[in-house]
Design a protein around this motif. Structure first.
Motif, PDB file in Angstrom:
ATOM      1  N   ASN A 106     -30.823   2.770 -66.530  1.00  0.00           N
ATOM      2  CA  ASN A 106     -31.677   3.845 -66.149  1.00  0.00           C
ATOM      3  C   ASN A 106     -31.265   5.213 -66.525  1.00  0.00           C
ATOM      4  O   ASN A 106     -31.699   6.190 -65.820  1.00  0.00           O
ATOM      5  CB  ASN A 106     -31.987   3.641 -64.620  1.00  0.00           C
ATOM      6  N   VAL A 107     -30.528   5.388 -67.587  1.00  0.00           N
ATOM      7  CA  VAL A 107     -30.177   6.637 -68.068  1.00  0.00           C
ATOM      8  C   VAL A 107     -30.577   6.723 -69.529  1.00  0.00           C
ATOM      9  O   VAL A 107     -30.242   5.927 -70.509  1.00  0.00           O
ATOM     10  CB  VAL A 107     -28.517   6.670 -68.152  1.00  0.00           C
ATOM     11  N   MET A 108     -31.044   7.860 -69.949  1.00  0.00           N
ATOM     12  CA  MET A 108     -31.374   8.332 -71.302  1.00  0.00           C
ATOM     13  C   MET A 108     -30.710   9.631 -71.498  1.00  0.00           C
ATOM     14  O   MET A 108     -30.766  10.573 -70.856  1.00  0.00           O
ATOM     15  CB  MET A 108     -32.780   8.240 -71.710  1.00  0.00           C
ATOM     16  N   GLY A 109     -29.952   9.682 -72.862  1.00  0.00           N
ATOM     17  CA  GLY A 109     -29.283  10.984 -73.197  1.00  0.00           C
ATOM     18  C   GLY A 109     -28.183  11.349 -72.261  1.00  0.00           C
ATOM     19  O   GLY A 109     -28.074  12.241 -71.793  1.00  0.00           O
ATOM     20  N   PHE A 110     -27.388  10.246 -72.271  1.00  0.00           N
ATOM     21  CA  PHE A 110     -26.061  10.500 -71.510  1.00  0.00           C
ATOM     22  C   PHE A 110     -25.190  11.407 -72.180  1.00  0.00           C
ATOM     23  O   PHE A 110     -24.663  10.829 -73.405  1.00  0.00           O
ATOM     24  CB  PHE A 110     -25.275   8.892 -71.547  1.00  0.00           C
ATOM     25  N   HIS A 111     -24.758  12.483 -71.550  1.00  0.00           N
ATOM     26  CA  HIS A 111     -24.180  13.368 -72.509  1.00  0.00           C
ATOM     27  C   HIS A 111     -22.887  13.818 -72.082  1.00  0.00           C
ATOM     28  O   HIS A 111     -21.807  13.400 -73.010  1.00  0.00           O
ATOM     29  CB  HIS A 111     -25.237  14.748 -72.469  1.00  0.00           C
ATOM     30  N   GLY A 112     -22.623  14.331 -70.994  1.00  0.00           N
ATOM     31  CA  GLY A 112     -21.312  14.969 -70.569  1.00  0.00           C
ATOM     32  C   GLY A 112     -20.518  13.938 -70.033  1.00  0.00           C
ATOM     33  O   GLY A 112     -21.163  12.941 -69.269  1.00  0.00           O
ATOM     34  N   ILE A 113     -19.365  13.732 -69.953  1.00  0.00           N
ATOM     35  CA  ILE A 113     -18.228  12.804 -69.325  1.00  0.00           C
ATOM     36  C   ILE A 113     -17.222  13.663 -68.798  1.00  0.00           C
ATOM     37  O   ILE A 113     -16.812  14.608 -69.374  1.00  0.00           O
ATOM     38  CB  ILE A 113     -17.659  11.541 -70.203  1.00  0.00           C
ATOM     39  N   PHE A 114     -16.640  13.192 -67.637  1.00  0.00           N
ATOM     40  CA  PHE A 114     -15.331  13.628 -67.226  1.00  0.00           C
ATOM     41  C   PHE A 114     -14.681  12.823 -66.257  1.00  0.00           C
ATOM     42  O   PHE A 114     -15.448  12.172 -65.155  1.00  0.00           O
ATOM     43  CB  PHE A 114     -15.230  15.132 -66.552  1.00  0.00           C
ATOM     44  N   PRO A 115     -13.331  12.545 -66.692  1.00  0.00           N
ATOM     45  CA  PRO A 115     -12.448  11.618 -65.682  1.00  0.00           C
ATOM     46  C   PRO A 115     -12.059  12.402 -64.370  1.00  0.00           C
ATOM     47  O   PRO A 115     -11.911  13.602 -64.598  1.00  0.00           O
ATOM     48  CB  PRO A 115     -11.364  11.267 -66.335  1.00  0.00           C
ATOM     49  N   ASP A 116     -12.121  11.625 -63.147  1.00  0.00           N
ATOM     50  CA  ASP A 116     -11.683  12.360 -62.097  1.00  0.00           C
ATOM     51  C   ASP A 116     -10.250  12.566 -61.908  1.00  0.00           C
ATOM     52  O   ASP A 116      -9.516  11.697 -63.192  1.00  0.00           O
ATOM     53  CB  ASP A 116     -12.038  11.857 -60.722  1.00  0.00           C
ATOM     54  N   LYS A 117      -9.460  13.455 -61.408  1.00  0.00           N
ATOM     55  CA  LYS A 117      -7.987  13.682 -61.650  1.00  0.00           C
ATOM     56  C   LYS A 117      -7.301  13.337 -60.297  1.00  0.00           C
ATOM     57  O   LYS A 117      -6.090  13.307 -60.337  1.00  0.00           O
ATOM     58  CB  LYS A 117      -7.866  15.161 -61.836  1.00  0.00           C
ATOM     59  N   CYS A 118      -7.977  12.886 -59.398  1.00  0.00           N
ATOM     60  CA  CYS A 118      -7.671  12.339 -58.016  1.00  0.00           C
ATOM     61  C   CYS A 118      -8.340  11.920 -57.042  1.00  0.00           C
ATOM     62  O   CYS A 118      -9.532  12.212 -57.391  1.00  0.00           O
ATOM     63  CB  CYS A 118      -6.979  13.822 -57.246  1.00  0.00           C
ATOM     64  N   ASP A 119      -8.074  10.939 -56.052  1.00  0.00           N
ATOM     65  CA  ASP A 119      -8.845  10.241 -55.380  1.00  0.00           C
ATOM     66  C   ASP A 119      -9.587  11.298 -54.336  1.00  0.00           C
ATOM     67  O   ASP A 119      -8.704  12.307 -53.803  1.00  0.00           O
ATOM     68  CB  ASP A 119      -8.407   9.112 -54.495  1.00  0.00           C
ATOM     69  N   PRO A 120     -10.994  11.566 -54.316  1.00  0.00           N
ATOM     70  CA  PRO A 120     -11.329  12.552 -53.031  1.00  0.00           C
ATOM     71  C   PRO A 120     -10.922  12.342 -51.693  1.00  0.00           C
ATOM     72  O   PRO A 120     -10.971  13.258 -50.876  1.00  0.00           O
ATOM     73  CB  PRO A 120     -12.933  12.204 -53.213  1.00  0.00           C
ATOM     74  N   VAL A 121     -10.404  11.236 -51.185  1.00  0.00           N
ATOM     75  CA  VAL A 121      -9.820  10.939 -49.937  1.00  0.00           C
ATOM     76  C   VAL A 121      -8.238  10.650 -49.765  1.00  0.00           C
ATOM     77  O   VAL A 121      -7.838  11.213 -49.139  1.00  0.00           O
ATOM     78  CB  VAL A 121     -10.628   9.587 -49.417  1.00  0.00           C
ATOM     79  N   ASP A 122      -7.979  10.096 -50.693  1.00  0.00           N
ATOM     80  CA  ASP A 122      -6.529   9.714 -50.707  1.00  0.00           C
ATOM     81  C   ASP A 122      -5.622  10.318 -51.866  1.00  0.00           C
ATOM     82  O   ASP A 122      -5.725   9.937 -52.829  1.00  0.00           O
ATOM     83  CB  ASP A 122      -6.184   8.182 -50.984  1.00  0.00           C
TER      84      ASP A 122
ATOM     85  N   ASP B 255      -8.636  18.540 -57.042  1.00  0.00           N
ATOM     86  CA  ASP B 255      -8.108  17.750 -56.099  1.00  0.00           C
ATOM     87  C   ASP B 255      -9.086  16.444 -55.711  1.00  0.00           C
ATOM     88  O   ASP B 255      -8.943  15.866 -54.780  1.00  0.00           O
ATOM     89  CB  ASP B 255      -8.355  18.862 -54.736  1.00  0.00           C
ATOM     90  N   GLY B 256     -10.062  16.159 -56.597  1.00  0.00           N
ATOM     91  CA  GLY B 256     -10.774  14.886 -56.634  1.00  0.00           C
ATOM     92  C   GLY B 256     -11.945  15.129 -55.801  1.00  0.00           C
ATOM     93  O   GLY B 256     -12.604  14.416 -55.891  1.00  0.00           O
ATOM     94  N   LYS B 257     -12.121  16.435 -55.084  1.00  0.00           N
ATOM     95  CA  LYS B 257     -13.317  16.594 -54.193  1.00  0.00           C
ATOM     96  C   LYS B 257     -14.668  16.263 -54.981  1.00  0.00           C
ATOM     97  O   LYS B 257     -15.708  15.955 -54.686  1.00  0.00           O
ATOM     98  CB  LYS B 257     -13.219  17.414 -53.168  1.00  0.00           C
ATOM     99  N   PHE B 258     -14.600  17.008 -55.805  1.00  0.00           N
ATOM    100  CA  PHE B 258     -16.167  17.664 -56.741  1.00  0.00           C
ATOM    101  C   PHE B 258     -15.886  17.000 -58.092  1.00  0.00           C
ATOM    102  O   PHE B 258     -15.031  17.115 -58.888  1.00  0.00           O
ATOM    103  CB  PHE B 258     -16.148  18.884 -56.893  1.00  0.00           C
ATOM    104  N   ALA B 259     -17.302  16.534 -58.530  1.00  0.00           N
ATOM    105  CA  ALA B 259     -17.373  16.629 -60.005  1.00  0.00           C
ATOM    106  C   ALA B 259     -18.513  17.280 -60.031  1.00  0.00           C
ATOM    107  O   ALA B 259     -19.492  17.500 -59.096  1.00  0.00           O
ATOM    108  CB  ALA B 259     -17.988  15.081 -60.226  1.00  0.00           C
TER     109      ALA B 259
END
Ligand code: CU
Length: 639
Positions: free
Chosen positions: A177-193, A257-261
């Motif tokens: 259900n996605v069209m025009g998938f543009h930006g990507i970014f890996p997370d750098k840390c788990d948001p909780v642990d 810190d993994g909290k936000f994308a």
């Protein structure tokens, strides 16, 4: 003495003949130059080639036999591949086929690569086109760990993973259900642990609004259309969850810190035409509260769309007005932004508005405060908005507090200071925000700095990926190469050190220190469950299904004659028994579209119908030995 006389005579002779050649060509050259410049004046964008003269001292020189200091990993646009370049030399090191077919290595041709790319019921490839925009690598402790890279396919909404040890694609997933998938970014840390301080998720921004589900209903009512932000598991490459948002998402960034994308958004108007998409004075950067989204998914508070089983959480504005329960926070930024980038100190995200001459600096600690109910409005998270030039797009960082933003309309790179911009925003009229503007040739899109998207940003090099090269290179017909300009940013002033050509059309890239990348030079035979052994080598038949198991060792294949019958379904498996580094063999079968390579100790296979009779020389395509041309076998198809 005699010999030195001879040398000087030769030298004189060479000089004279060179002079003759130059003398003849000079007159023609002048005509060419004047025509070229006249043409350039009419066609060239804003700047001429006069500025940004190459620096003396060749800071990019890497002597023959010496190695580069950095790898650049770039996308390739609608070529569908990823590329590896050595920096500062600009040497092309590898092209990694991903969404495209590449006969050089057999990608898209062998059973193994087809299984990764996806096939239709008849065994043919599901897609043969791709459009790669963004390459990003896996993190540990806020810097690259050399495990994986990911690259998107905008056309068919696919995410591919590339192993950094072999620099080959090993998994591809399509986002539902996605069209025009543009930006990507890996997370750098788990948001909780926080102990999970390495990449476990990859976030994907969906750009185009489409009916959800896109099943032929609601075609005439764009108000019912929407866009989804997706989270993909970095290890299994399965889609974990999606968030429905207002607006169209462009690029993605993640906090240390993994909290936000976050994703910058143009078209917060949710319009379906150009005028509508440009109507609002402000658009947004939407911040996703990853931990809360995952709590909702865990608690079963989600919906699904159409046939997809992926949990979808509602991230639209109306449903997320209360900070206590919100999963999204829409921070207003300059009009129609392109690009969001995280500063290496972990404090700020910077968005630039294509239709605003400004960069918006957002303080992540204030976004966190909004979610905690301690900040009145999302807009209060904006801590600076300096005017930096026309058509600002992407921002890179040097790790010393400076930002470098590409100015598409001005054809410039602007260096500005983040702390000064914040001081100016607070009212300091003496704050010196703009440090330097440098012309680039021409119309820069992405720029990226050495290690610039990590905590180890080292402030050595900046690559300006320019969309138009115009007069910078020898003309090659209507389609020009792009210019990748390497800029030395280590000193007080930016210095242009090289123009590298780029075959159209890379978008983004990353520059990674070479010590981080640890490659494998030789495969292990056991890596491939279908590898051929001396015991099972040969031809076996079950009805009309024929297995041809072949081994290669320079300069011969294990069977000089392979016989099958017309109408057979043939699976040809080839294992390379050579163990010497770089001793790769090819395997081509004329008129059967078979053309692939096997690296040392590697196994690949192809399945095809032997639908036309005759004798065909199966031959080695990859130069391997003094008797390389003799390395061939007769493949006989009996009528
Ligand atoms: Cu060979």
């Amino acid at each position: 003495m005699d010999s030195s006389k001879d040398d000087s005579k030769d030298e004189a002779h060479i000089t004279a003949s060179r002079r003759g050649f130059l003398g003849r060509s000079a007159a023609m050259g002048l005509v060419g130059v004047s025509l070229g410049l006249a043409g350039c004046k009419e066609d060239a964008p804003a700047k001429t080639a006069s500025a940004g003269a190459p620096a003396k001292g060749a800071a990019n020189e890497v002597a023959p036999g010496q190695l580069d200091d950095y790898y650049a990993f770039t996308s390739a646009g609608h070529g569908g591949e990823a590329r590896v370049i050595g920096l500062p030399s600009g040497r092309t090191l590898k092209r990694i086929p991903v969404f495209n077919i590449d006969c050089m290595v057999g990608w898209g041709i062998t059973n193994e690569s087809k299984a990764i790319m996806g096939t239709k019921a008849d065994g043919s490839l599901k897609y043969i086109t791709g459009d790669t925009h963004h390459v990003h690598a896996s993190y540990k402790d806020g810097t690259y760990d050399g495990r994986f890279m990911w690259v998107n396919d905008k056309i068919h909404s696919r995410l591919a993973r590339i192993r950094m040890d072999t620099m080959e694609c090993d998994k591809i997933v399509q986002l539902p259900n996605v069209m025009g998938f543009h930006g990507i970014f890996p997370d750098k840390c788990d948001p909780v642990d926080a102990k999970i301080n390495y990449t476990t998720r990859v976030f994907c921004g969906g750009e185009f609004s489409i009916p959800l589900p896109n099943d032929g209903r609601d075609l005439d009512d764009p108000s019912k259309w929407g866009a989804l932000f997706s989270c993909v598991d970095a290890s299994t490459m399965e889609v974990r969850w999606q968030v429905r948002v207002d607006g169209n998402m462009d690029l993605v960034a993640t906090s240390y810190d993994g909290k936000f994308a976050a994703s910058n958004q143009y078209n917060t108007e949710n319009a379906a035409d150009l005028a509508g998409m440009m109507a609002a004075e402000r658009d947004a950067c939407v911040f996703f509260h990853v931990a809360r989204i995952e709590q909702l998914v865990k608690a079963g508070k989600f919906t699904t769309i159409g046939a997809s089983k992926v949990p979808v959480v509602d991230g639209r504005k109306a449903a997320n007005a209360d900070p206590a329960t919100a999963v999204t926070c829409y921070v207003p930024v300059g009009k129609n932004p392109h690009g969001v980038n995280a500063s290496p100190d972990g404090k700020y995200f910077v968005c630039s508005g294509k239709l605003s001459p400004t960069a918006t600096v957002i303080d992540l600690s204030l976004v966190a405060q909004w979610y905690e109910g301690k900040l009145k409005q999302p807009r209060d998270a904006v801590v600076a908005e300096p005017e930096i030039g026309l058509g600002p797009l992407h921002t890179a960082f040097d790790g010393k507090g400076n930002a470098y933003t590409s100015l598409f309309l001005d054809s410039q790179c602007v260096k500005w200071n983040v702390a000064a911009a914040i001081a100016q925003f607070k009212g300091d009229k003496n704050a010196k925000v703009i440090i330097e503007k440098m012309d680039v040739q021409y119309q820069p899109g992405h720029n990226y700095a050495s290690m610039g998207e990590t905590k180890e940003a080292d402030g050595k090099y900046l690559n300006s990926g320019n969309k138009f090269s115009k007069d910078r290179f020898l003309p090659v017909g209507p389609l020009h190469p792009e210019t990748e300009q390497l800029i030395d940013i280590s000193g007080a002033k930016m210095r242009l050190v090289a123009d590298h050509t780029a075959y159209s059309e890379p978008h983004d890239g990353i520059i990674v220190r070479r010590d981080i990348v640890k490659t494998r030079q030789i495969y292990t035979m056991e890596d491939f469950p279908n590898h051929v052994t001396p015991d099972n080598a040969g031809v076996t038949r079950h009805g009309n299904k024929v297995q041809v198991r072949l081994m290669s060792q320079a300069p011969a294949y294990s069977m000089p004659i392979i016989k099958v019958k017309k109408g057979d379904e043939v699976t040809l498996t080839l294992t390379n028994y050579d163990k010497v580094e770089d001793l790769t063999h090819g395997c081509a079968l004329p008129t059967y579209n078979i053309n692939f390579i096997v690296n040392p100790q590697e196994t690949k296979s192809v399945t095809f119908k032997a639908d036309h009779a005759g004798a065909y020389w199966l031959y080695c395509t990859h130069f391997c030995h003094a008797l390389h041309l003799e390395m061939r076998s007769r493949f006989l198809v009996e009528a």
